[in-house]
Design a protein around this motif. Structure first.
Motif, PDB file in Angstrom:
ATOM      1  N   ASN A 295      41.680  41.838  42.075  1.00  0.00           N
ATOM      2  CA  ASN A 295      42.429  41.011  43.010  1.00  0.00           C
ATOM      3  C   ASN A 295      41.916  39.575  43.002  1.00  0.00           C
ATOM      4  O   ASN A 295      42.689  38.617  42.945  1.00  0.00           O
ATOM      5  N   LEU A 296      40.608  39.419  43.028  1.00  0.00           N
ATOM      6  CA  LEU A 296      40.007  38.083  43.054  1.00  0.00           C
ATOM      7  C   LEU A 296      40.145  37.346  41.720  1.00  0.00           C
ATOM      8  O   LEU A 296      40.436  36.154  41.694  1.00  0.00           O
ATOM      9  N   GLY A 297      39.921  38.066  40.642  1.00  0.00           N
ATOM     10  CA  GLY A 297      39.851  37.407  39.332  1.00  0.00           C
ATOM     11  C   GLY A 297      41.167  37.343  38.594  1.00  0.00           C
ATOM     12  O   GLY A 297      41.235  37.649  37.392  1.00  0.00           O
ATOM     13  N   LYS A 298      42.231  36.937  39.293  1.00  0.00           N
ATOM     14  CA  LYS A 298      43.554  36.834  38.673  1.00  0.00           C
ATOM     15  C   LYS A 298      44.255  35.561  39.149  1.00  0.00           C
ATOM     16  O   LYS A 298      43.989  35.078  40.246  1.00  0.00           O
ATOM     17  N   GLY A 299      45.172  35.046  38.333  1.00  0.00           N
ATOM     18  CA  GLY A 299      46.029  33.945  38.765  1.00  0.00           C
ATOM     19  C   GLY A 299      45.622  32.573  38.304  1.00  0.00           C
ATOM     20  O   GLY A 299      46.397  31.619  38.439  1.00  0.00           O
ATOM     21  N   GLY A 300      44.399  32.438  37.764  1.00  0.00           N
ATOM     22  CA  GLY A 300      43.970  31.163  37.203  1.00  0.00           C
ATOM     23  C   GLY A 300      43.853  30.039  38.213  1.00  0.00           C
ATOM     24  O   GLY A 300      43.422  30.219  39.345  1.00  0.00           O
TER      25      GLY A 300
ATOM     26  N   TYR B 113      47.557  24.923  33.176  1.00  0.00           N
ATOM     27  CA  TYR B 113      47.045  25.978  34.041  1.00  0.00           C
ATOM     28  C   TYR B 113      45.836  26.650  33.404  1.00  0.00           C
ATOM     29  O   TYR B 113      45.734  26.749  32.175  1.00  0.00           O
ATOM     30  N   CYS B 114      44.924  27.104  34.261  1.00  0.00           N
ATOM     31  CA  CYS B 114      43.783  27.870  33.772  1.00  0.00           C
ATOM     32  C   CYS B 114      44.268  29.255  33.348  1.00  0.00           C
ATOM     33  O   CYS B 114      45.346  29.700  33.736  1.00  0.00           O
ATOM     34  N   GLU B 115      43.463  29.933  32.546  1.00  0.00           N
ATOM     35  CA  GLU B 115      43.788  31.282  32.082  1.00  0.00           C
ATOM     36  C   GLU B 115      43.934  32.206  33.288  1.00  0.00           C
ATOM     37  O   GLU B 115      43.033  32.341  34.113  1.00  0.00           O
ATOM     38  N   GLY B 116      45.125  32.812  33.426  1.00  0.00           N
ATOM     39  CA  GLY B 116      45.447  33.518  34.648  1.00  0.00           C
ATOM     40  C   GLY B 116      45.256  35.021  34.616  1.00  0.00           C
ATOM     41  O   GLY B 116      45.355  35.665  35.665  1.00  0.00           O
ATOM     42  N   ASP B 117      44.991  35.611  33.450  1.00  0.00           N
ATOM     43  CA  ASP B 117      44.872  37.067  33.378  1.00  0.00           C
ATOM     44  C   ASP B 117      43.523  37.575  33.880  1.00  0.00           C
ATOM     45  O   ASP B 117      43.430  38.708  34.377  1.00  0.00           O
ATOM     46  N   ASN B 118      42.498  36.761  33.730  1.00  0.00           N
ATOM     47  CA  ASN B 118      41.150  37.242  34.040  1.00  0.00           C
ATOM     48  C   ASN B 118      40.339  36.332  34.952  1.00  0.00           C
ATOM     49  O   ASN B 118      39.151  36.585  35.166  1.00  0.00           O
TER      50      ASN B 118
ATOM     51  N   SER C 163      33.926  24.847  44.568  1.00  0.00           N
ATOM     52  CA  SER C 163      34.888  25.925  44.308  1.00  0.00           C
ATOM     53  C   SER C 163      34.167  27.142  43.749  1.00  0.00           C
ATOM     54  O   SER C 163      33.026  27.052  43.281  1.00  0.00           O
ATOM     55  N   TRP C 164      34.861  28.287  43.796  1.00  0.00           N
ATOM     56  CA  TRP C 164      34.321  29.544  43.298  1.00  0.00           C
ATOM     57  C   TRP C 164      35.305  30.161  42.316  1.00  0.00           C
ATOM     58  O   TRP C 164      36.486  30.313  42.626  1.00  0.00           O
ATOM     59  N   GLU C 165      34.802  30.495  41.142  1.00  0.00           N
ATOM     60  CA  GLU C 165      35.628  31.123  40.102  1.00  0.00           C
ATOM     61  C   GLU C 165      35.155  32.563  39.893  1.00  0.00           C
ATOM     62  O   GLU C 165      33.969  32.818  39.636  1.00  0.00           O
ATOM     63  N   PHE C 166      36.080  33.506  39.985  1.00  0.00           N
ATOM     64  CA  PHE C 166      35.778  34.923  39.775  1.00  0.00           C
ATOM     65  C   PHE C 166      36.429  35.378  38.476  1.00  0.00           C
ATOM     66  O   PHE C 166      37.626  35.161  38.257  1.00  0.00           O
ATOM     67  N   ARG C 167      35.640  36.004  37.597  1.00  0.00           N
ATOM     68  CA  ARG C 167      36.131  36.494  36.301  1.00  0.00           C
ATOM     69  C   ARG C 167      36.171  38.020  36.328  1.00  0.00           C
ATOM     70  O   ARG C 167      35.130  38.677  36.405  1.00  0.00           O
TER      71      ARG C 167
ATOM     72  N   ILE D 138      30.682  35.265  38.236  1.00  0.00           N
ATOM     73  CA  ILE D 138      31.125  34.246  39.193  1.00  0.00           C
ATOM     74  C   ILE D 138      30.546  32.896  38.797  1.00  0.00           C
ATOM     75  O   ILE D 138      29.354  32.784  38.500  1.00  0.00           O
ATOM     76  N   ASN D 139      31.397  31.876  38.799  1.00  0.00           N
ATOM     77  CA  ASN D 139      30.957  30.504  38.564  1.00  0.00           C
ATOM     78  C   ASN D 139      31.191  29.686  39.833  1.00  0.00           C
ATOM     79  O   ASN D 139      32.236  29.802  40.472  1.00  0.00           O
ATOM     80  N   ARG D 140      30.216  28.875  40.158  1.00  0.00           N
ATOM     81  CA  ARG D 140      30.305  28.004  41.336  1.00  0.00           C
ATOM     82  C   ARG D 140      30.265  26.568  40.847  1.00  0.00           C
ATOM     83  O   ARG D 140      29.282  26.121  40.270  1.00  0.00           O
ATOM     84  N   THR D 141      31.360  25.837  41.049  1.00  0.00           N
ATOM     85  CA  THR D 141      31.490  24.500  40.462  1.00  0.00           C
ATOM     86  C   THR D 141      32.019  23.504  41.503  1.00  0.00           C
ATOM     87  O   THR D 141      32.394  23.862  42.608  1.00  0.00           O
ATOM     88  N   ASP D 142      32.046  22.231  41.090  1.00  0.00           N
ATOM     89  CA  ASP D 142      32.663  21.179  41.897  1.00  0.00           C
ATOM     90  C   ASP D 142      33.907  20.706  41.159  1.00  0.00           C
ATOM     91  O   ASP D 142      33.828  20.290  40.002  1.00  0.00           O
TER      92      ASP D 142
END
Length: 234
Positions: free
Chosen positions: A170-175, A182-187, A204-208, A214-218
């Motif tokens: 649920n978290l790691g979808k949609g890009g 757009y960012c890669e939306g499948d994963n 921001s928080w990125e979930f793969r 998990i990546n934490r970026t600005d």
């Protein structure tokens, strides 16, 4: 008769003062009887006339149990009694909810419309229904329902500590919505926090989902990311 009238008036005044004093004593009394352990009480206000002015005295009406306080908190956030569903009263959309400690988190990405289909992955309204909507940071800061807010960086840190509880699919979808695409939306799924660290960016928080990482970026404030709203229940 005049003397009797004066005495009578003094008696009325003395009675009023006595009532005011006793009322204060009764309000303080329960503490000495062990009732200071009450979790919380609702109060009603009683007006007394004293020297031509209205004096307000607060009196306990009833005790509220932890369960009753919790039920009131859910109701104030438009969460169902079982604590599983949020109804956004602005558009009637519903979202799954999970309770973590004294906070309620949305388990779905926010889909409240602020603009056009440009908020959707590939500008496809079907993707808005599937993944939620993209928001700039300015939009994200005001997009949550009343009583809910955009989580700050600390709240996200607490949320993802126990990664065994995360719904990766649920978290790691949609890009995300990038500058020219757009960012890669499948994963991957990208989410705003309310925290700003560097100029013109926000945390921001990125979930793969595939890698369970998990990546934490600005990210630039104008970038389009998803929103998960959170509510304080205490």
């Amino acid at each position: 008769m005049e003397m009797f009238g004066i005495k009578f008036n003094r008696l009325v005044a003395a009675t009023a003062v006595l009532a005011l004093c006793c009322g204060a004593s009764f309000a303080a009394g329960p503490k000495k009887m062990g009732m200071h352990k009450m979790t919380k009480v609702s109060v009603k206000k009683t007006n007394l006339v004293h020297k031509g002015k209205a004096a307000k005295i607060e009196q306990p009406e009833q005790n509220l149990s932890e369960e009753e306080l919790f039920a009131l908190a859910l109701e104030s956030k438009n969460i169902s009694k079982d604590g599983n569903t949020l109804t956004d009263t602005r558009d009637g959309k519903t979202y799954k909810v999970e309770i973590r400690g004294d906070k309620a988190w949305m388990k779905n990405n926010l889909s409240y419309s602020l603009s056009t289909p440009k908020q959707c992955l590939l500008e496809d309204e079907g993707n808005c229904k599937k993944f939620g909507r993209f928001y700039s940071h300015k939009e994200a800061s005001k997009a949550c329902p009343n009583g809910w807010h955009l989580p700050n960086d600390g709240e996200w840190r607490d949320y993802q500590k126990d990664q065994s509880k995360l719904d990766w699919n649920n978290l790691g979808k949609g890009g995300c919505k990038d500058w020219d695409g757009y960012c890669e939306g499948d994963n991957t799924g990208h989410y705003w926090s309310a925290s700003k660290v560097k100029k013109n960016t926000a945390r921001s928080w990125e979930f793969r989902s595939m890698a369970h990482s998990i990546n934490r970026t600005d990210e630039s404030l104008s970038k389009g990311l998803y929103v998960r709203c959170v509510a304080d229940l205490r």
